[in-house]
Design a protein around this motif. Structure first.
Motif, mmCIF file in Angstrom:
data_model
loop_
_atom_site.group_PDB
_atom_site.id
_atom_site.type_symbol
_atom_site.label_atom_id
_atom_site.label_comp_id
_atom_site.label_asym_id
_atom_site.label_seq_id
_atom_site.Cartn_x
_atom_site.Cartn_y
_atom_site.Cartn_z
ATOM 1 N N ILE A 1 18.656 5.438 -12.616
ATOM 2 C CA ILE A 1 19.033 4.194 -13.278
ATOM 3 C C ILE A 1 18.318 2.990 -12.655
ATOM 4 N N TYR A 2 18.371 2.894 -11.327
ATOM 5 C CA TYR A 2 17.854 1.699 -10.658
ATOM 6 C C TYR A 2 16.332 1.736 -10.522
ATOM 7 N N VAL A 3 15.800 2.847 -10.036
ATOM 8 C CA VAL A 3 14.357 2.920 -9.773
ATOM 9 C C VAL A 3 13.532 2.690 -11.047
ATOM 10 N N PRO A 4 13.867 3.310 -12.193
ATOM 11 C CA PRO A 4 13.044 3.039 -13.395
ATOM 12 C C PRO A 4 12.995 1.561 -13.768
ATOM 13 N N GLN A 5 14.059 0.801 -13.492
ATOM 14 C CA GLN A 5 14.036 -0.614 -13.824
ATOM 15 C C GLN A 5 13.131 -1.421 -12.883
ATOM 16 N N THR A 6 12.784 -0.842 -11.728
ATOM 17 C CA THR A 6 11.896 -1.530 -10.781
ATOM 18 C C THR A 6 10.452 -1.070 -10.893
ATOM 19 N N LEU A 7 10.151 -0.200 -11.841
ATOM 20 C CA LEU A 7 8.775 0.299 -11.983
ATOM 21 C C LEU A 7 7.755 -0.815 -12.235
ATOM 22 N N PRO A 8 8.070 -1.863 -13.019
ATOM 23 C CA PRO A 8 7.087 -2.951 -13.149
ATOM 24 C C PRO A 8 6.701 -3.564 -11.813
ATOM 25 N N GLY A 9 7.666 -3.737 -10.915
ATOM 26 C CA GLY A 9 7.349 -4.272 -9.597
ATOM 27 C C GLY A 9 6.536 -3.301 -8.764
ATOM 28 N N ILE A 10 6.861 -2.025 -8.858
ATOM 29 C CA ILE A 10 6.085 -1.008 -8.136
ATOM 30 C C ILE A 10 4.647 -0.991 -8.621
ATOM 31 N N GLY A 11 4.483 -1.044 -9.943
ATOM 32 C CA GLY A 11 3.120 -1.051 -10.484
ATOM 33 C C GLY A 11 2.351 -2.285 -10.072
ATOM 34 N N ALA A 12 2.988 -3.444 -10.114
ATOM 35 C CA ALA A 12 2.309 -4.679 -9.719
ATOM 36 C C ALA A 12 1.925 -4.648 -8.252
ATOM 37 N N GLY A 13 2.844 -4.188 -7.395
ATOM 38 C CA GLY A 13 2.549 -4.129 -5.968
ATOM 39 C C GLY A 13 1.434 -3.149 -5.644
ATOM 40 N N CYS A 14 1.471 -1.968 -6.257
ATOM 41 C CA CYS A 14 0.432 -0.962 -6.000
ATOM 42 C C CYS A 14 -0.929 -1.454 -6.468
ATOM 43 N N PHE A 15 -0.965 -2.057 -7.631
ATOM 44 C CA PHE A 15 -2.238 -2.573 -8.134
ATOM 45 C C PHE A 15 -2.783 -3.669 -7.223
ATOM 46 N N LEU A 16 -1.928 -4.580 -6.819
ATOM 47 C CA LEU A 16 -2.365 -5.699 -5.978
ATOM 48 C C LEU A 16 -2.851 -5.207 -4.619
ATOM 49 N N VAL A 17 -2.107 -4.331 -3.982
ATOM 50 C CA VAL A 17 -2.478 -3.837 -2.656
ATOM 51 C C VAL A 17 -3.750 -3.004 -2.726
ATOM 52 N N PHE A 18 -3.868 -2.145 -3.710
ATOM 53 C CA PHE A 18 -5.039 -1.283 -3.805
ATOM 54 C C PHE A 18 -6.315 -2.085 -4.019
ATOM 55 N N VAL A 19 -6.277 -3.057 -4.915
ATOM 56 C CA VAL A 19 -7.463 -3.868 -5.187
ATOM 57 C C VAL A 19 -7.844 -4.702 -3.974
ATOM 58 N N LEU A 20 -6.859 -5.270 -3.293
ATOM 59 C CA LEU A 20 -7.159 -6.041 -2.088
ATOM 60 C C LEU A 20 -7.729 -5.157 -0.986
ATOM 61 N N ALA A 21 -7.206 -3.943 -0.861
ATOM 62 C CA ALA A 21 -7.681 -3.037 0.194
ATOM 63 C C ALA A 21 -9.115 -2.588 -0.040
ATOM 64 N N LEU A 22 -9.554 -2.524 -1.277
ATOM 65 C CA LEU A 22 -10.920 -2.079 -1.559
ATOM 66 C C LEU A 22 -11.965 -2.969 -0.896
ATOM 67 N N GLY A 23 -11.688 -4.257 -0.793
ATOM 68 C CA GLY A 23 -12.679 -5.177 -0.253
ATOM 69 C C GLY A 23 -12.416 -5.615 1.170
ATOM 70 N N TYR A 24 -11.594 -4.894 1.918
ATOM 71 C CA TYR A 24 -11.273 -5.319 3.270
ATOM 72 C C TYR A 24 -12.454 -5.106 4.207
ATOM 73 N N TYR A 25 -12.609 -6.058 5.139
ATOM 74 C CA TYR A 25 -13.752 -6.010 6.051
ATOM 75 C C TYR A 25 -13.353 -6.190 7.519
ATOM 76 N N ILE A 26 -12.609 -7.255 7.845
ATOM 77 C CA ILE A 26 -12.333 -7.583 9.239
ATOM 78 C C ILE A 26 -11.505 -6.493 9.918
ATOM 79 N N THR A 27 -10.413 -6.072 9.284
ATOM 80 C CA THR A 27 -9.523 -5.103 9.914
ATOM 81 C C THR A 27 -10.216 -3.770 10.189
ATOM 82 N N PRO A 28 -10.906 -3.141 9.230
ATOM 83 C CA PRO A 28 -11.613 -1.892 9.558
ATOM 84 C C PRO A 28 -12.716 -2.085 10.591
ATOM 85 N N ALA A 29 -13.360 -3.261 10.583
ATOM 86 C CA ALA A 29 -14.446 -3.491 11.534
ATOM 87 C C ALA A 29 -13.936 -3.572 12.968
#
Length: 417
Positions: free
Chosen positions: A332-360
């Motif tokens: 009941i609860y988790v399916p209603q939060t799927l939009p937030g999960i999708g937004a967070g995963c998309f945002l984090v994944f795209v930001l992580a693709l271009g990371y430079y300082i931390t891996p360096a």
């Protein structure tokens, strides 16, 4: 019947005038909105869109040889590429090297040709040094006498390819491929293949960081959303404070904490949990810890914004109908939060693709992400063409991921706060 009454009865003149007035007002509002947004549009075009477009254009541009030695470029374009060229082309090569040296462009030409063959720079420099004297009767035997490599058709083919613009060489090199002297496309040897593994490594690290942020961020977001407002707002400060701290400072802090003599290893040794320092830095572990810490607030805020709008009535209704609390939460609860999960995963994944300082700073020799290789090509190798090709592939992959994610989840249905 009077004309005025007829006009009011049919409504045509008044309706036409009203529509024209409405359209005029809409156009005026559109122009005003455009004028208000014009400074922002100009700023984005000049500082964001234009630089990116220029960098991506470098992936197919090849102006070093053609710009420094235009006459030689025309002769090479007319050459069939079989045997070595004739005397006129050798003479154009000699004059082109002289002009490039006098104009200070020989270094750029030599660097560009050295990307195709590591020995090409020494060949050009040696030849340019030895043609400063008297003009010989024939340039072909003179240049071959300076260096026997000028008698090789393969050297001239490489020079011909380096003079072509636009060129696919950089795009092929970014995928560890090259054009053979016969004109076919072949993969680079395994010991020289770098960029395909870097792309796979970048995607793998970004996906792992996204999963870690989801696992760690979902419970935190649930806690913040279900606590009393006063307590939740106070705890939210711990999520927001990292945004006020420089990324370099946060990464450097992990550098201090994770090193062999750092705080974490000292605590583990003091508690008797480790007899020797645990390797937490200069490896994949350090990269994942640092990137997860930096990107975790984005996941928490994206999920939290959706959880605050979820009514607790549905879960209570499920429990009152006999559902187990865990079942009510998952179904009941988790399916209603799927939009937030999708937004967070998309945002984090795209930001992580271009990371430079931390891996360096926290990664090792086998943890280079594609952004580090782009920086190396621009800052160290000065190979802007290859850097542009790597950037182009990164942009293309991000666009493909966005398209697939939008088709599967639907970006337009996600809530970013």
């Amino acid at each position: 019947m009077p004309a005025s009454v007829h006009a009011n009865t049919t409504g045509l003149p008044r309706e036409t005038a009203g529509r024209a007035s409405y359209n005029k007002a809409q156009r005026r509002a559109s122009v005003q909105a455009l004028l208000l947004a014009l400074p922002l549009i100009v700023f984005l075009l000049s500082t964001f869109i234009a630089p990116i477009a220029m960098l991506l254009a470098r992936s197919v541009q090849n102006h070093e040889v053609a710009g420094s030695m235009p006459a030689l470029t025309q002769a090479l374009n007319a050459w069939d590429g079989r045997d070595i060229p004739g005397e006129p082309t050798f003479a154009l090569l000699a004059s082109g090297l002289k002009q490039a040296q006098e104009s200070g462009q020989l270094g750029a030409v030599a660097r560009r040709l050295n990307f195709a063959q590591p020995e090409f720079r020494s060949l050009l420099m040696r030849t340019a040094r030895n043609i400063r004297g008297d003009v010989p009767k024939a340039w072909k035997p003179a240049l071959i006498g300076i260096d026997e490599r000028w008698n090789s058709p393969e050297v001239w083919r490489l020079l011909k390819r380096a003079a072509e613009s636009p060129t696919p060489d950089y795009l092929l090199a970014a995928m560890d491929a090259q054009v053979t002297p016969q004109g076919a496309i072949a993969s680079m040897p395994a010991n020289a293949s770098v960029y395909r593994e870097a792309f796979v490594r970048t995607i793998s690290i970004s996906a792992t960081v996204t999963l870690l942020c989801l696992v760690l961020g979902y419970p935190v977001a649930w806690l913040l959303a279900n606590l009393p407002a006063k307590t939740g707002n106070r705890l939210m400060l711990f999520v927001i404070v990292p945004f006020w701290t420089s990324l370099l400072v946060r990464t450097t802090a992990w550098y201090v904490l994770l090193q062999p003599g750092g705080v974490i290893n000292s605590v583990l040794s003091g508690l008797g949990l480790a007899t020797h320092p645990v390797p937490l830095i200069f490896n994949r572990t350090g990269v994942l810890i640092g990137m997860t810490h930096v990107l975790l607030p984005y996941m928490i805020l994206a999920i939290y914004s959706v959880m605050k709008s979820v009514s607790p009535v549905y879960v209570r209704a499920a429990k009152s109908l006999g559902a187990h609390p865990f079942t009510a939460f998952v179904r009941i609860y988790v399916p209603q939060t799927l939009p937030g999960i999708g937004a967070g995963c998309f945002l984090v994944f795209v930001l992580a693709l271009g990371y430079y300082i931390t891996p360096a700073l926290l990664g090792g020799a086998g943890d280079e992400m594609i952004s580090q290789l782009i920086a190396m090509q621009t800052n160290t190798q000065l190979n802007w063409g290859l850097a542009g090709a790597l950037s182009a592939y990164l942009v293309i992959f991000t666009a493909i991921f966005y398209f697939l994610f939008n088709r599967i989840v639907g970006i337009d249905r996600l809530r970013f706060g």
